[in-house]
Structures are given as structure tokens and as C-alpha cells.
Design a protein around this motif. Structure first.
Motif, PDB file in Angstrom:
ATOM      1  N   LYS A 280      -8.306 -48.210 -37.474  1.00  0.00           N
ATOM      2  CA  LYS A 280      -8.835 -47.457 -36.336  1.00  0.00           C
ATOM      3  C   LYS A 280      -8.061 -46.162 -36.117  1.00  0.00           C
ATOM      4  O   LYS A 280      -8.624 -45.166 -35.665  1.00  0.00           O
ATOM      5  N   LEU A 281      -6.781 -46.165 -36.438  1.00  0.00           N
ATOM      6  CA  LEU A 281      -6.000 -44.932 -36.341  1.00  0.00           C
ATOM      7  C   LEU A 281      -6.527 -43.903 -37.325  1.00  0.00           C
ATOM      8  O   LEU A 281      -6.715 -42.728 -36.989  1.00  0.00           O
ATOM      9  N   ASP A 282      -6.785 -44.336 -38.554  1.00  0.00           N
ATOM     10  CA  ASP A 282      -7.326 -43.422 -39.554  1.00  0.00           C
ATOM     11  C   ASP A 282      -8.661 -42.831 -39.104  1.00  0.00           C
ATOM     12  O   ASP A 282      -8.909 -41.637 -39.268  1.00  0.00           O
ATOM     13  N   VAL A 283      -9.525 -43.670 -38.543  1.00  0.00           N
ATOM     14  CA  VAL A 283     -10.842 -43.178 -38.139  1.00  0.00           C
ATOM     15  C   VAL A 283     -10.709 -42.203 -36.966  1.00  0.00           C
ATOM     16  O   VAL A 283     -11.484 -41.250 -36.853  1.00  0.00           O
ATOM     17  N   ASN A 284      -9.730 -42.411 -36.099  1.00  0.00           N
ATOM     18  CA  ASN A 284      -9.486 -41.444 -35.025  1.00  0.00           C
ATOM     19  C   ASN A 284      -9.073 -40.086 -35.594  1.00  0.00           C
ATOM     20  O   ASN A 284      -9.550 -39.041 -35.141  1.00  0.00           O
ATOM     21  N   PHE A 285      -8.183 -40.075 -36.577  1.00  0.00           N
ATOM     22  CA  PHE A 285      -7.803 -38.809 -37.207  1.00  0.00           C
ATOM     23  C   PHE A 285      -9.021 -38.142 -37.851  1.00  0.00           C
ATOM     24  O   PHE A 285      -9.196 -36.922 -37.756  1.00  0.00           O
ATOM     25  N   LEU A 286      -9.851 -38.947 -38.503  1.00  0.00           N
ATOM     26  CA  LEU A 286     -11.015 -38.386 -39.187  1.00  0.00           C
ATOM     27  C   LEU A 286     -12.034 -37.863 -38.181  1.00  0.00           C
ATOM     28  O   LEU A 286     -12.616 -36.778 -38.377  1.00  0.00           O
ATOM     29  N   ALA A 287     -12.242 -38.588 -37.078  1.00  0.00           N
ATOM     30  CA  ALA A 287     -13.164 -38.119 -36.041  1.00  0.00           C
ATOM     31  C   ALA A 287     -12.657 -36.839 -35.390  1.00  0.00           C
ATOM     32  O   ALA A 287     -13.434 -35.914 -35.117  1.00  0.00           O
ATOM     33  N   HIS A 288     -11.375 -36.780 -35.138  1.00  0.00           N
ATOM     34  CA  HIS A 288     -10.760 -35.584 -34.544  1.00  0.00           C
ATOM     35  C   HIS A 288     -11.005 -34.371 -35.436  1.00  0.00           C
ATOM     36  O   HIS A 288     -11.392 -33.290 -34.961  1.00  0.00           O
ATOM     37  N   ALA A 289     -10.807 -34.537 -36.747  1.00  0.00           N
ATOM     38  CA  ALA A 289     -10.972 -33.416 -37.672  1.00  0.00           C
ATOM     39  C   ALA A 289     -12.437 -33.011 -37.812  1.00  0.00           C
ATOM     40  O   ALA A 289     -12.764 -31.819 -37.775  1.00  0.00           O
ATOM     41  N   THR A 290     -13.333 -33.984 -37.976  1.00  0.00           N
ATOM     42  CA  THR A 290     -14.747 -33.630 -38.137  1.00  0.00           C
ATOM     43  C   THR A 290     -15.288 -32.969 -36.874  1.00  0.00           C
ATOM     44  O   THR A 290     -16.059 -32.008 -36.945  1.00  0.00           O
ATOM     45  N   PHE A 291     -14.861 -33.462 -35.719  1.00  0.00           N
ATOM     46  CA  PHE A 291     -15.339 -32.865 -34.467  1.00  0.00           C
ATOM     47  C   PHE A 291     -14.892 -31.415 -34.357  1.00  0.00           C
ATOM     48  O   PHE A 291     -15.690 -30.530 -34.029  1.00  0.00           O
ATOM     49  N   HIS A 292     -13.630 -31.146 -34.641  1.00  0.00           N
ATOM     50  CA  HIS A 292     -13.117 -29.790 -34.476  1.00  0.00           C
ATOM     51  C   HIS A 292     -13.519 -28.864 -35.622  1.00  0.00           C
ATOM     52  O   HIS A 292     -13.334 -27.651 -35.527  1.00  0.00           O
TER      53      HIS A 292
ATOM     54  N   LEU B 265     -20.724 -32.439 -36.147  1.00  0.00           N
ATOM     55  CA  LEU B 265     -20.967 -33.372 -35.048  1.00  0.00           C
ATOM     56  C   LEU B 265     -21.692 -34.632 -35.499  1.00  0.00           C
ATOM     57  O   LEU B 265     -21.461 -35.715 -34.945  1.00  0.00           O
ATOM     58  N   ALA B 266     -22.594 -34.542 -36.462  1.00  0.00           N
ATOM     59  CA  ALA B 266     -23.290 -35.745 -36.921  1.00  0.00           C
ATOM     60  C   ALA B 266     -22.304 -36.726 -37.552  1.00  0.00           C
ATOM     61  O   ALA B 266     -22.362 -37.938 -37.297  1.00  0.00           O
ATOM     62  N   GLU B 267     -21.402 -36.209 -38.366  1.00  0.00           N
ATOM     63  CA  GLU B 267     -20.393 -37.072 -38.969  1.00  0.00           C
ATOM     64  C   GLU B 267     -19.437 -37.603 -37.907  1.00  0.00           C
ATOM     65  O   GLU B 267     -19.055 -38.779 -37.927  1.00  0.00           O
ATOM     66  N   ALA B 268     -19.051 -36.737 -36.963  1.00  0.00           N
ATOM     67  CA  ALA B 268     -18.174 -37.189 -35.882  1.00  0.00           C
ATOM     68  C   ALA B 268     -18.827 -38.304 -35.079  1.00  0.00           C
ATOM     69  O   ALA B 268     -18.162 -39.278 -34.698  1.00  0.00           O
ATOM     70  N   ALA B 269     -20.135 -38.177 -34.821  1.00  0.00           N
ATOM     71  CA  ALA B 269     -20.828 -39.211 -34.047  1.00  0.00           C
ATOM     72  C   ALA B 269     -20.761 -40.557 -34.750  1.00  0.00           C
ATOM     73  O   ALA B 269     -20.524 -41.602 -34.120  1.00  0.00           O
ATOM     74  N   THR B 270     -20.941 -40.551 -36.068  1.00  0.00           N
ATOM     75  CA  THR B 270     -20.839 -41.795 -36.832  1.00  0.00           C
ATOM     76  C   THR B 270     -19.453 -42.410 -36.684  1.00  0.00           C
ATOM     77  O   THR B 270     -19.304 -43.624 -36.498  1.00  0.00           O
ATOM     78  N   LEU B 271     -18.447 -41.570 -36.732  1.00  0.00           N
ATOM     79  CA  LEU B 271     -17.071 -42.060 -36.627  1.00  0.00           C
ATOM     80  C   LEU B 271     -16.750 -42.555 -35.223  1.00  0.00           C
ATOM     81  O   LEU B 271     -16.078 -43.586 -35.053  1.00  0.00           O
ATOM     82  N   PHE B 272     -17.240 -41.870 -34.196  1.00  0.00           N
ATOM     83  CA  PHE B 272     -17.006 -42.330 -32.821  1.00  0.00           C
ATOM     84  C   PHE B 272     -17.641 -43.697 -32.598  1.00  0.00           C
ATOM     85  O   PHE B 272     -17.083 -44.551 -31.898  1.00  0.00           O
ATOM     86  N   ARG B 273     -18.809 -43.910 -33.155  1.00  0.00           N
ATOM     87  CA  ARG B 273     -19.430 -45.242 -33.016  1.00  0.00           C
ATOM     88  C   ARG B 273     -18.576 -46.304 -33.689  1.00  0.00           C
ATOM     89  O   ARG B 273     -18.472 -47.433 -33.187  1.00  0.00           O
ATOM     90  N   ARG B 274     -17.975 -45.965 -34.825  1.00  0.00           N
ATOM     91  CA  ARG B 274     -17.133 -46.941 -35.512  1.00  0.00           C
ATOM     92  C   ARG B 274     -15.830 -47.186 -34.755  1.00  0.00           C
ATOM     93  O   ARG B 274     -15.292 -48.296 -34.762  1.00  0.00           O
ATOM     94  N   ILE B 275     -15.326 -46.169 -34.079  1.00  0.00           N
ATOM     95  CA  ILE B 275     -14.100 -46.333 -33.277  1.00  0.00           C
ATOM     96  C   ILE B 275     -14.352 -47.273 -32.109  1.00  0.00           C
ATOM     97  O   ILE B 275     -13.504 -48.109 -31.776  1.00  0.00           O
TER      98      ILE B 275
END
Length: 338
Positions: free
Chosen positions: A266-278, A282-292
Motif C-alpha cells: 500500500k505504501l508503494d501504491v501511495n507513491f505511485l498514485a502521488h506521482a501519477t496525480f501530479h 488522472l485516469a491512472e491515478a483514479a485506478t490507484l486510489f481505488r486500490r489504496i
């Protein structure tokens, strides 16, 4: 640093704090529910449940390291670990919990670094194959030691578990602090270290995401030095060619492997969501936020001196929309110590 019964009682009620509906948990146990129960028990002095948990963890070194570092952060963990060690003086698990708890106390100025180093050395002698006492040594050296002590502890960990997740994150964060005003490109030591670790790791290893972690750590350091704005949305840090390359490779790895079984996944996915969002993906970030789900982590959302919970919620809402909270998984209500 020199580093040469009775059945368990029923679980206590979870420690809870009132929180807003849909708020991220920021709980250090992440999605490890057995660890969360053991941490609540340890906070009440019930170390027998911790003994059972660690016995069941066995030689899963990443999981063991994650569980022991979380348990070491429980209120009174050093005292309860000391009680356990008095009851079972031959227990390497008790010695390792005491070592990590003593490291935590030393880093907060509540005991000496010498005491912490000695506790890590004792645990390492009792459990020579276990990298976790050396993880304690690395945590200590990361904040209060020399680069040589840090490198030595990391070498000892890798000798026992070459792909140790937490140790690689610690080294990446430490190297990111070299030359704060230096390049953000691939030639900085943090980026070089992360790229080499990702390249030599097995194909299914979440260390494939370490280059994204290095990029976030460089932002943390540069923002603290006033070289980047405190809000990463105002920074061009994620728009460079290097940033695009490492994020594309990391997201492609995640699509194939996901790393869902890893205790710190979950830590890794948070880093990945943070990077994709910034980076505006956004579509990729949304997928990652759902997984978080509710398992937000302080790093990297707190970077730039931001409120981690607020930054996470704002990014998640921007990616998923204002009605996303009703789709979240269950939230256990526990909040990480501040």
C-alpha cells in the motif's frame, strides 16, 4: 555505531478516534489486520499476542520487518518488550522488538543512541540470520549515524535479504538528501541507487517502483530547502523527461505484477498514485486510489510540509470525484501516532 505459557488473551477492542466519514486511516499497519490487532494488544501490555504473531510470521523478512517497526511504535512498546524479555530472556523476538523500540526512543531523544545500538547488537547476536535487528541499526544510522554506519547496516541487511523493501526505501531517502540543490535527473545518487536496485531485483519485486520513490524523495528534500514550492501541483518536478520515463516504467510494472501480496504494498501504491496525480494522469491515478482504499500513508502526501490526510483527500477527490467515499472499503478508524 558498533554492532558486531499461557494462551493469549482475547483481543482488546480497537483503539479508535472519531474521524470524518471517508477519511483515510493513516494507520501504520496498512492492510495487515492481524498486525493491527496485535498492536492494539501490545498498547495494553498484552505481549503474548505479539509473540504469536511473530512466530506465525516466520522468515518472511519484509513482513517481519514491517510488523516489528509498527509494533515498536506502539505506546509503551519498550517497556512491554522489556517485560517480555524478563519473562523469556532467550526470546530473540522480544530482543528485536526491544531493539526497534529503543531505536525509536533514541530518535526522539528519550534514550541514548548508544543504548539503541547496543540493543540492536544484542538482537543481532541472538538472531544471526534475521535482517530485522540490522533494520533497527539502519533506522538509527539514517538519522543519527554516519554514512559509513548507514552503508554497513544496509550491507548487513542485504546479506540476509537482498531485496529488503524497507531498507531500500530508507537508503533512497537518505541518498536523496545528498546535494539538495543538485540535479533531479538520473545522475543524482538517489536516482542511480534506485535504478540499480530496480534492475537487479527479481521481475516480481516491488523494488521496480523504487525510481518513483527516489523522485518523490528528491522533491521532499528540495521543497524543504526552498527549491521547490510546498505544493507539488505548483512544481515542474513531475514533468521532466526523467520523471515521465520512471513513472511510465513503474506503472507498467504495476499493471503486470501489482505486488498486492507485499506487506508494504500500500505504501508503494501511495507513491505511485502521488506521482501519477501530479503528472496529470488522472485516469491512472483514479485506478490507484481505488486500490489504496482507506490505506493512505503519510509519505509522500506530507512532502512539502503538507497535511498528509488533507493532501490525500484532495487528490483522491480530484481523481475520483466527490461521491467516491461511498465506494471505499471498510475503514477501521485507527489513526497513526503523530
Amino acid at each position: 555505531m558498533s554492532i558486531s505459557p499461557s494462551p493469549p488473551p482475547p483481543p482488546p477492542p480497537a483503539l479508535r478516534r472519531a474521524r470524518r466519514p471517508g477519511a483515510p486511516a493513516l494507520a501504520p499497519a496498512l492492510d495487515d489486520t492481524e498486525l493491527a490487532v496485535a498492536a492494539d494488544a501490545l498498547a495494553l501490555g498484552q505481549w503474548a499476542r505479539v509473540r504469536t504473531l511473530l512466530a506465525e510470521t516466520g522468515a518472511d523478512w519484509d513482513r517481519r520487518g514491517h510488523r516489528l517497526t509498527v509494533l515498536a511504535g506502539c505506546p509503551g512498546s519498550a517497556a512491554w518488550a522489556g517485560d517480555w524479555q524478563l519473562a523469556e530472556p532467550d526470546s530473540g523476538d522480544a530482543a528485536t522488538l526491544l531493539a526497534l523500540a529503543t531505536v525509536r526512543r533514541a530518535l526522539r531523544g528519550r534514550t541514548t543512541t548508544g543504548d539503541a545500538a547496543a540493543a540492536c547488537a544484542t538482537a543481532a547476536r541472538m538472531l544471526p540470520d534475521d535482517p530485522t535487528p540490522w533494520l533497527g541499526a539502519l533506522l538509527l544510522a539514517r538519522r543519527a549515524g554516519t554514512p559509513d554506519e548507514r552503508a554497513y547496516a544496509f550491507h548487513q541487511i542485504r546479506a540476509r535479504h537482498p531485496d529488503h523493501h524497507h531498507a531500500h526505501h530508507l537508503m533512497t531517502a537518505a541518498l536523496a538528501e545528498d546535494r539538495p540543490d543538485g540535479t533531479c535527473g538520473p545522475h543524482h545518487p538517489a536516482h542511480g541507487f534506485a535504478a540499480r536496485a530496480a534492475a537487479r531485483a527479481p521481475a516480481d519485486s516491488p523494488l521496480a517502483l523504487l525510481p518513483v520513490v527516489a523522485h518523490a524523495e528528491r522533491y521532499r528534500v528540495r521543497a524543504r530547502a526552498g527549491l521547490e514550492p510546498p505544493d507539488p501541483a505548483d512544481s515542474g518536478h513531475w514533468s521532466t523527461r526523467h520523471a515521465h520515463a520512471v513513472l511510465r516504467a513503474a506503472f507498467d510494472w504495476w499493471l503486470e505484477w501489482e505486488g498486492e501480496g507485499h506487506p508494504r504494498g500500500k505504501l508503494d501504491v501511495n507513491f505511485l498514485a502521488h506521482a501519477t496525480f501530479h503528472q496529470g494522469r488522472l485516469a491512472e491515478a483514479a485506478t490507484l486510489f481505488r486500490r489504496i482504499g482507506p490505506h493512505a500513508t503519510r509519505a509522500p502526501w506530507s512532502y512539502g510540509g503538507r497535511d498528509a490526510e488533507g493532501a490525500f483527500r484532495a487528490a483522491r477527490e480530484a481523481a475520483l470525484g466527490p461521491d467516491h467515499d461511498r465506494d471505499d472499503g471498510p475503514d477501521d478508524g485507527r489513526v497513526a501516532p503523530g
